[in-house]
Write an enzyme that holds these catalytic residues in place. Structure first.
Site, PDB file in Angstrom:
ATOM      1  N   GLU A   1      37.191  30.461   4.934  1.00 15.51           N
ATOM      2  CA  GLU A   1      36.847  29.072   4.583  1.00 15.51           C
ATOM      3  C   GLU A   1      35.448  28.978   3.958  1.00 15.51           C
ATOM      4  O   GLU A   1      34.795  27.959   4.059  1.00 15.51           O
ATOM      5  CB  GLU A   1      36.922  28.158   5.821  1.00 15.51           C
ATOM      6  CG  GLU A   1      38.241  28.210   6.571  1.00 15.51           C
ATOM      7  CD  GLU A   1      39.414  27.614   5.792  1.00 15.51           C
ATOM      8  OE1 GLU A   1      39.165  27.005   4.725  1.00 15.51           O
ATOM      9  OE2 GLU A   1      40.565  27.756   6.244  1.00 15.51           O
ATOM     10  N   LEU A   2      35.020  30.062   3.326  1.00 14.38           N
ATOM     11  CA  LEU A   2      33.669  30.149   2.756  1.00 14.38           C
ATOM     12  C   LEU A   2      32.593  29.786   3.776  1.00 14.38           C
ATOM     13  O   LEU A   2      31.574  29.176   3.434  1.00 14.38           O
ATOM     14  CB  LEU A   2      33.533  29.299   1.493  1.00 14.38           C
ATOM     15  CG  LEU A   2      34.301  29.775   0.250  1.00 14.38           C
ATOM     16  CD1 LEU A   2      33.839  29.006  -0.996  1.00 14.38           C
ATOM     17  CD2 LEU A   2      34.128  31.271  -0.007  1.00 14.38           C
TER      18      LEU A   2
END
Lengths: 409, 425
Positions: free
Chosen positions: A144-145
């Site tokens: 999810e970065l």
């Protein structure tokens, strides 16, 4: 120069089956449903998009390039439920125009809870990519970065990575543009590639929204926006969920036509090209340091971790899960270890999110549960069983140990 | 335009148990606050003394007597009538056949009525209707609003007599109260009124669907208006009670102990909970025709020592029951709305409700189960009792959400429906 750098995220979790406190088998996952979802998304998105990309790569003779980050858990599911998807990804790998990135095998938030588990999962994912696609990932992107200075430092220490990806959030960039290359503080060689969230979200979220002022957006218009970056940056990092194509944006929105026409439109401008993340890292120097002391992600407008860890249930569930790490690892039981790892997939905590509960919204669409409360209850029941298995394993070990000592040598 | 309503309502709490009186009182108070003129015809079992010439009642049995609520736009017109919407334990009678001259409004008064309803109910319903017709002679009104079946005949008769439009408000149907064994007499009254009425207000989509599918009413005529909950019901005094010893968790059932409320599912689930956890007590607060059967069932399941029956609770005792509870369960077989879970949340008690309820469709921060799924009911009960973060979130978020069900919003919707019915702006 404006280099268009596509990175597509491919992921499907192992969804849990309905598991009550009265269940006690170690079969936690809903194989039927997982197979069904995998095949459905394969049919609507992965297969048609992979074939389209193959077509485009051939047509543009090496000038069109993309990259993927494909989680270990979805690759396993492709292997079991949709081998033709895996085969088309392998065909893409063979073109030489496709780069595969590294991430945690289980799409986990392990960075926050266990450095050793994080390292093990990154390593496992790297090996799987090498095995399936014949290339060693050189660029890392976290689940999810999720990113901070500390993530970058860890990745540089791990070694073998040129670059790391993160969200081009306003609060870290200030007046600066995401279209340049940056570097994290306290690192020597690692480059930081930041997502251009405006242009990425134009494709991923706004594409089919008739209330958007730019709707309908077709490839020539989008290419104009890319052209405008010339002179104001090096690269346009378009980081989107792969399921955007055909699943989030259905075929009838024209999303496939958009993708089909885009390379030609972009390449009409002589200063534009396509690059993969490691090519971008090689081609351009970093212009500045971007300091990210606090964790962030690519989610929601907050760009924080509240979608996974924002409420007491999520905190409780994930803390309990990682508190079992030692017991699981000492059990020497590979099935137990694998189950424990599959439970780390961030989706399980996302389902417990109550942030958007009031207005439904995006979160609901991907949620197999009727309510975040139901997902928490289900997860905790599974965890309860897993923890019993840890205890049972320890007893078995102890008793086996004592038996061996009693046996004559 | 200010629309004048003649409301055929119900006795206010604390004189009757159950949600109907609570709902009537809550809605009427909110209409008053919004300045909607209402004449509220109030059936009273007890004699009422009125101040000569004013129609205002004097004296009262308790300080919070609703007759002394300071209404500004609502006028109460008490009528002596022994209407009670529910029967209490053992009060199963056969309605008598008194007929009074209302046949001309199309009701078959000779219908046989084997009832879960009180004795002489049929006669009372019609006596009430006649009195309403008398009262209406001296009232000016634009619209008639009738609440639940016992007031429908009066509403239908008055609409025919006065030519004013009729809105009926469905708080429950015969299918909710009696399952598939409907009382034909009551069903006929409901059906007739639904077809005659100009508009129908249902307390949920759940009820709206029953009205459409079981009574053959055309969907356009049926509007949904959710109930509200009175802020005043919240109780903030005192700490948690220490009985039973609070090492034990307490699960509360509070409501009429009748088929509709699903008491046996509560007990079957309790039995399953106790298979996994010892330190749980179950309290069943309420009266009803299944009270004794439920006591026997608890004993039969071998959990009698962990289930406590308190009978019907009032006032402070209700607050005490909530204070002791760690979880409120509403396992109703069919619940048109369900104000009780909202009240539990106001008392800081998280709730588990059956999916066969109006509240389940309208409320997010509650656990939901099919009433028949005792395994899942027990699963969820255990989860709330074992996991503090779950308990806490259901309690805190649920309480916030409960206070969003405001009677003013319901009253405003009712006002819109009046305007649409009369075709005025």
């Amino acid at each position: 120069m404006a280099s268009v750098c596509f990175y597509f995220q491919v992921h499907q979790p192992y969804r849990l089956r309905h598991y009550t406190i009265f269940d006690n088998g170690p079969d936690y996952f809903d194989d039927n449903k997982n197979a069904q979802v995998c095949r459905k998304v394969a049919h609507k998105c992965y297969l048609p998009t992979n074939r389209l990309l193959l077509e485009l790569i051939k047509a543009h003779e090496g000038r069109f390039k993309v990259s993927f980050s494909i989680t270990g858990v979805v690759l396993e599911q492709f292997r079991n439920y949709a081998p033709e998807v895996l085969a088309t990804f392998q065909e893409l790998a063979a073109t030489g125009c496709v780069e595969f990135l590294a991430e945690t095998y289980y799409h986990s938030l392990s960075f926050l809870y266990s450095p050793s588990e994080f390292a093990a999962q990154v390593q496992a994912h790297k090996e799987l990519i090498r095995e399936l696609f014949g290339q060693t990932p050189q660029v890392f992107r976290n689940t999810e970065l999720v990113y901070s200075n500390a993530v970058a430092e860890t990745i540089e220490r791990t070694g073998g990575f040129k670059a790391i990806l993160a969200e081009g959030a306003d609060h870290i960039l200030g007046y600066r543009s995401p279209n340049y290359i940056y570097r994290p503080p306290n690192t020597q060689n690692l480059k930081l590639l930041l997502k251009n969230y405006r242009l990425s979200d134009d494709i991923a979220f706004r594409f089919s929204n008739p209330h958007w002022s730019e709707w309908p957006m077709r490839a020539p218009k989008f290419a104009q926006w890319i052209n405008a970056v010339n002179g104001n940056g090096f690269t346009v990092n378009l980081f989107v969920d792969y399921e955007t194509f055909g699943e989030h944006q259905w075929e009838d929105t024209g999303i496939f036509d958009f993708l089909r026409c885009l390379p030609e439109e972009v390449l009409k401008h002589p200063d534009n090209n396509f690059m993969t993340p490691s090519e971008v890292a090689d081609a351009y120097e970093s212009v500045d340091i971007v300091d990210v002391p606090r964790l962030m992600s690519w989610a929601d407008t907050e760009r924080d971790l509240s979608a996974w860890l924002g409420n007491a249930m999520q905190q409780n569930a994930i803390t309990q899960l990682y508190s079992l790490e030692r017991a699981v690892k000492r059990s020497d039981d590979p099935d137990l270890l694998e189950d424990w790892r599959k439970l780390q997939t961030s989706d399980h905590f996302y389902y417990m999110c109550t942030k958007w509960f009031a207005d439904g919204d995006v979160h609901k669409y991907f949620n197999p549960y009727n309510s975040p409360y139901d997902s928490y209850i289900n997860f905790m029941n599974v965890l309860d069983n897993l923890s019993m298995r840890c205890r049972a394993g320890r007893h078995r070990h102890q008793s086996q140990g004592s038996i061996t000592t009693l046996l004559p040598a | 335009m200010r629309i004048r309503t003649l409301m055929l309502g119900w006795e206010f709490p604390p004189y009757i148990s159950g949600g109907l009186g609570t709902a009537c009182f809550g809605l009427t108070k909110a209409m008053d606050r919004l300045g909607m003129p209402v004449t509220f015809v109030l059936p009273r079992a007890k004699p009422i003394r009125l101040v000569a010439g004013t129609g205002e009642p004097v004296g009262s049995e308790s300080a919070d007597d609703p007759l002394h609520y300071a209404f500004r736009h609502v006028r109460l017109r008490p009528v002596g009538a022994a209407l009670t919407p529910y029967a209490s334990a053992g009060m199963v009678g056969v309605a008598s056949r008194h007929a009074s001259g209302l046949d001309r409004f199309g009701l078959d008064l000779e219908a046989d009525s084997h009832a879960i309803y009180g004795p002489d109910m049929v006669a009372e319903v019609h006596r009430y209707a006649e009195k309403v017709l008398q009262i209406a002679e001296t009232e000016e009104f634009d619209i008639i609003h009738a609440h639940d079946w016992m007031t429908y005949p009066a509403g239908v008769a008055l609409a025919a007599h006065s030519g004013k439009p009729l809105v009926i408000h469905v708080h429950s149907t015969e299918f909710d109260r009696s399952g598939e064994h409907v009382n034909q007499y009551v069903y006929d009254i409901e059906r007739h009124a639904m077809h005659v009425a100009n508009r129908i207000i249902a307390v949920s989509n759940y009820t709206r669907n029953i009205i459409i599918s079981r009574y053959g009413v055309s969907p356009e005529k049926v509007e949904v208006v959710y109930n509200g909950v009175d802020g005043h019901g919240a109780y903030n005094g005192g700490g948690r009670q220490a009985w039973p010893a609070k090492t034990d968790k307490v699960v509360l059932f509070l409501g009429r102990i009748t088929m509709q409320k699903g008491p046996e599912y509560f007990l079957y689930a309790a039995k399953k909970v106790l298979e996994k956890m010892n330190n749980v007590k179950f309290i069943m607060a309420g009266d009803g025709d299944l009270l004794y059967g439920s006591i026997e069932l608890a004993a039969h399941l071998g959990i009698g020592h962990q289930v406590f029956f308190t009978r019907f609770l009032r006032g402070d005792d209700v607050h005490k029951a909530y204070q002791m509870a760690d979880l409120y369960v509403m396992p109703s077989v069919s619940e048109p709305f369900g104000i009780a879970p909202l009240e539990a949340l106001q008392h800081d008690v998280p709730v588990l409700v059956s999916k066969q309820s109006g509240i389940a469709e309208a409320f997010r921060n509650a656990l939901k189960v099919d009433f028949w799924d005792i395994n899942e009911m027990a699963n969820k009960m255990i989860a709330v009792l074992r996991h503090p973060p779950l308990h806490e979130m259901l309690r805190v978020e649920g309480r916030k959400e409960a206070f969003r069900f405001r009677w003013e919003d319901s009253a405003a919707r009712v006002n819109e429906i009046y305007h649409a019915t009369l075709g005025v702006a």
